[in-house]
Design a protein around this motif. Structure first.
Motif, PDB file in Angstrom:
ATOM      1  N   VAL A 163       0.872  -1.158   0.000  1.00  0.00           N
ATOM      2  CA  VAL A 163       0.000   0.000   0.000  1.00  0.00           C
ATOM      3  C   VAL A 163       0.910   1.208   0.000  1.00  0.00           C
ATOM      4  O   VAL A 163       1.801   1.347   0.822  1.00  0.00           O
ATOM      5  N   SER A 164       0.706   2.078  -0.858  1.00  0.00           N
ATOM      6  CA  SER A 164       1.533   3.282  -0.908  1.00  0.00           C
ATOM      7  C   SER A 164       0.914   4.354  -0.026  1.00  0.00           C
ATOM      8  O   SER A 164      -0.291   4.416   0.171  1.00  0.00           O
ATOM      9  N   LYS A 165       1.821   5.159   0.525  1.00  0.00           N
ATOM     10  CA  LYS A 165       1.375   6.228   1.415  1.00  0.00           C
ATOM     11  C   LYS A 165       1.001   7.447   0.602  1.00  0.00           C
ATOM     12  O   LYS A 165       1.564   7.705  -0.466  1.00  0.00           O
ATOM     13  N   ILE A 166       0.113   8.179   1.206  1.00  0.00           N
ATOM     14  CA  ILE A 166      -0.303   9.419   0.564  1.00  0.00           C
ATOM     15  C   ILE A 166       0.735  10.470   0.915  1.00  0.00           C
ATOM     16  O   ILE A 166       1.099  10.640   2.079  1.00  0.00           O
ATOM     17  N   GLN A 167       1.263  11.121  -0.045  1.00  0.00           N
ATOM     18  CA  GLN A 167       2.313  12.100   0.173  1.00  0.00           C
ATOM     19  C   GLN A 167       1.719  13.501   0.270  1.00  0.00           C
ATOM     20  O   GLN A 167       1.909  14.355  -0.582  1.00  0.00           O
TER      21      GLN A 167
END
Length: 127
Positions: free
Chosen positions: A9-13
């Motif tokens: 899951v990629s983080k929201i930047q």
């Protein structure tokens, strides 16, 4: 099925997420620094208390020896004072001619004219 699958899951930047990450890192640093400070304070406090206790114990031991020495010296002082009083009395007696004559008769068996000296042993010496 026993092995779990990793989910990527990629983080929201966003700036909010970045601020939260920095806040977590800063909080972890603060906790680490606080733990170090408390550890150093504990070490210094324990060293200081050890030094104070050991100093107190050594001073108590020295005080006891000094008190014993003072007691012994006080005892010697009273003995010397009584001896000084006896010697002062002897000085006063030695200035008296009658006492000197009596002493010479007793110790050295001197006699006056027409006087006979008999030496009688003491009862204490005979036993």
């Amino acid at each position: 099925m026993g092995a779990e699958q990793k989910k990527s899951v990629s983080k929201i930047q966003t700036t909010y997420v970045k601020q939260q990450e920095y806040a977590e890192i800063a909080s972890a640093r603060k906790k680490k620094l606080l733990a170090r400070r408390l550890t150093m304070f504990l070490v210094l406090a324990s060293i200081l208390s050890y030094l104070m206790i050991s100093s107190s114990i050594s001073q108590t031991a020295k005080l006891k020896t000094k008190m014993a020495q003072k007691k012994e010296l006080d005892h010697q002082l009273t003995e010397l004072n009584t001896q000084q009083d006896i010697l002062n009395e002897n000085i006063i007696k030695l200035n008296d001619d009658d006492y000197i004559a009596k002493l010479a008769r007793k110790e050295y068996f001197f006699s006056e004219k027409n006087e006979i000296i008999f030496n009688i042993p003491d009862e204490k010496e005979g036993k």
